[in-house]
Write an enzyme that holds these catalytic residues in place. Structure first.
Site, PDB file in Angstrom:
ATOM      1  N   ASN A 199       0.280  -5.759  -1.684  1.00  0.00           N
ATOM      2  CA  ASN A 199       1.161  -6.031  -2.821  1.00  0.00           C
ATOM      3  C   ASN A 199       2.515  -5.309  -2.678  1.00  0.00           C
ATOM      4  O   ASN A 199       2.637  -4.111  -2.899  1.00  0.00           O
ATOM      5  CB  ASN A 199       0.432  -5.602  -4.111  1.00  0.00           C
ATOM      6  CG  ASN A 199       1.157  -6.044  -5.369  1.00  0.00           C
ATOM      7  OD1 ASN A 199       2.381  -6.181  -5.378  1.00  0.00           O
ATOM      8  ND2 ASN A 199       0.391  -6.265  -6.427  1.00  0.00           N
ATOM      9  N   LYS A 247       3.721  -3.427  -5.810  1.00  0.00           N
ATOM     10  CA  LYS A 247       3.109  -2.101  -5.993  1.00  0.00           C
ATOM     11  C   LYS A 247       3.814  -1.084  -5.109  1.00  0.00           C
ATOM     12  O   LYS A 247       4.094   0.040  -5.521  1.00  0.00           O
ATOM     13  CB  LYS A 247       1.625  -2.138  -5.586  1.00  0.00           C
ATOM     14  CG  LYS A 247       0.670  -2.408  -6.714  1.00  0.00           C
ATOM     15  CD  LYS A 247      -0.752  -2.134  -6.229  1.00  0.00           C
ATOM     16  CE  LYS A 247      -1.765  -2.675  -7.217  1.00  0.00           C
ATOM     17  NZ  LYS A 247      -3.150  -2.494  -6.720  1.00  0.00           N
ATOM     18  N   GLU A 284     -13.522  -4.365   0.447  1.00  0.00           N
ATOM     19  CA  GLU A 284     -14.290  -4.970  -0.636  1.00  0.00           C
ATOM     20  C   GLU A 284     -14.423  -3.974  -1.787  1.00  0.00           C
ATOM     21  O   GLU A 284     -14.864  -2.833  -1.582  1.00  0.00           O
ATOM     22  CB  GLU A 284     -15.675  -5.371  -0.119  1.00  0.00           C
ATOM     23  CG  GLU A 284     -16.024  -6.796  -0.506  1.00  0.00           C
ATOM     24  CD  GLU A 284     -17.507  -7.062  -0.377  1.00  0.00           C
ATOM     25  OE1 GLU A 284     -18.116  -7.500  -1.355  1.00  0.00           O
ATOM     26  OE2 GLU A 284     -18.038  -6.786   0.714  1.00  0.00           O
ATOM     27  N   ASP A 294      -5.980   1.625  -7.814  1.00  0.00           N
ATOM     28  CA  ASP A 294      -6.832   0.585  -8.378  1.00  0.00           C
ATOM     29  C   ASP A 294      -6.500   0.526  -9.846  1.00  0.00           C
ATOM     30  O   ASP A 294      -6.442   1.540 -10.532  1.00  0.00           O
ATOM     31  CB  ASP A 294      -8.317   0.854  -8.150  1.00  0.00           C
ATOM     32  CG  ASP A 294      -9.109  -0.435  -8.370  1.00  0.00           C
ATOM     33  OD1 ASP A 294      -8.815  -1.435  -7.690  1.00  0.00           O
ATOM     34  OD2 ASP A 294      -9.996  -0.458  -9.238  1.00  0.00           O
TER      35      ASP A 294
HETATM   36  P1  IMP Z   1      -6.088  -4.192  -7.762  1.00  0.00           P
HETATM   37  O1  IMP Z   1      -4.905  -4.585  -6.912  1.00  0.00           O
HETATM   38  O2  IMP Z   1      -7.406  -4.433  -7.153  1.00  0.00           O
HETATM   39  O3  IMP Z   1      -5.937  -2.811  -8.314  1.00  0.00           O
HETATM   40  O4  IMP Z   1      -6.055  -5.210  -8.979  1.00  0.00           O
HETATM   41  C1  IMP Z   1      -5.302  -4.928 -10.084  1.00  0.00           C
HETATM   42  C2  IMP Z   1      -5.137  -6.192 -10.908  1.00  0.00           C
HETATM   43  O5  IMP Z   1      -4.886  -5.763 -12.252  1.00  0.00           O
HETATM   44  C3  IMP Z   1      -3.906  -6.986 -10.484  1.00  0.00           C
HETATM   45  O6  IMP Z   1      -4.227  -8.056  -9.667  1.00  0.00           O
HETATM   46  C4  IMP Z   1      -3.356  -7.467 -11.797  1.00  0.00           C
HETATM   47  O7  IMP Z   1      -3.993  -8.657 -12.174  1.00  0.00           O
HETATM   48  C5  IMP Z   1      -3.760  -6.390 -12.775  1.00  0.00           C
HETATM   49  N1  IMP Z   1      -2.683  -5.394 -12.907  1.00  0.00           N
HETATM   50  C6  IMP Z   1      -2.647  -4.125 -12.448  1.00  0.00           C
HETATM   51  N2  IMP Z   1      -1.494  -3.516 -12.744  1.00  0.00           N
HETATM   52  C7  IMP Z   1      -0.754  -4.439 -13.390  1.00  0.00           C
HETATM   53  C8  IMP Z   1       0.555  -4.416 -13.935  1.00  0.00           C
HETATM   54  O8  IMP Z   1       1.317  -3.441 -13.872  1.00  0.00           O
HETATM   55  N3  IMP Z   1       0.946  -5.556 -14.524  1.00  0.00           N
HETATM   56  C9  IMP Z   1       0.173  -6.665 -14.604  1.00  0.00           C
HETATM   57  N4  IMP Z   1      -1.034  -6.743 -14.108  1.00  0.00           N
HETATM   58  C10 IMP Z   1      -1.510  -5.638 -13.487  1.00  0.00           C
END
Ligand code: IMP
Length: 196
Positions: A10, A13, A41, A70
């Site tokens: 991402n 991020k 995973e 996360d």
């Molecule tokens: P991760 O990348 O596995 O931590 O998934 C986090 C998920 O939570 C992302 O795909 C988003 O759908 C949601 N998410 C996390 N942070 C944000 C944010 O700042 N804005 C909007 N959605 C977020």
């Protein structure tokens, strides 16, 4: 300049992290930038577990300090869902807009729409040291999407004090109050202490 490998694909991020950490001489790069192409995973049931899993795996694969975030959205009326499943809510076929539309459709009528974003950051060093920090941002689920900025659930995450969604804020405004911004601030303090 210390380099931290971000266990993620991402870009946004990574940018949020660099905006905050570059001030202290830390550079965050994507795992792809150091030739790593793994999809860890997320088998954990907490943000802490999944964050650790991602950072540890990428640290071991790269031999470099690795950082992972996360994060997810926890909605009170849905008993904390989608939570750690935020990225996978509704199944693999959906995009960001599909996921937040599904969330809007699943909101129980006549119940409070309070929610919070949570971010847990873990940094694993090759010497076995681990730093971790958590940040939260409270808000509510809007009745309809608003704004074009950000990513994920941003268009439906409403901040009552600002009367705007995350997607209606500039990157700087979002970083100043967001779960990830807060977690990164706490992480920055721990990293400064650790590097002393
Ligand atoms: P991760 O990348 O596995 O931590 O998934 C986090 C998920 O939570 C992302 O795909 C988003 O759908 C949601 N998410 C996390 N942070 C944000 C944010 O700042 N804005 C909007 N959605 C977020």
């Amino acid at each position: 300049m210390m380099k931290l490998v971000l266990a993620s694909r991402n870009q946004k991020k990574m940018k949020e992290m660099n905006d905050i950490l570059s001030g202290m001489g830390v550079e965050v790069c994507l795992q792809a930038d150091v030739g790593i192409d793994i999809d860890v995973e997320e088998t954990g049931t907490t943000f802490e577990e999944n964050s650790r899993l991602k950072a540890q795996t990428v640290m071991e694969a790269s031999g470099l300090p690795a950082i992972a975030d996360d994060s997810g959205l926890c909605v009170d009326a849905l008993n904390g869902a989608p939570g750690v499943y935020s990225a996978r809510y509704g199944g693999e076929g959906l995009d960001d807009a599909g996921r937040y539309r599904m969330l809007l459709a699943n909101m129980p009528k006549g119940q409070p729409r309070t929610a919070k974003f949570v971010s847990v950051i873990t940094c694993c060093f090759p010497n076995g040291n681990v730093l971790t920090a958590r940040g939260e941002c409270p808000g509510t689920i809007a009745f309809a999407p608003m704004g074009e900025g950000g990513f994920g659930y941003d268009p439906v995450f409403f901040l009552p004090k600002l009367k705007k969604t995350f997607a209606q804020l500039t990157a700087e405004e979002k970083n100043a109050i967001s779960h990830r911004g807060r977690a990164l601030e706490a992480f920055q303090a721990k990293l400064e202490e650790y590097l002393k």
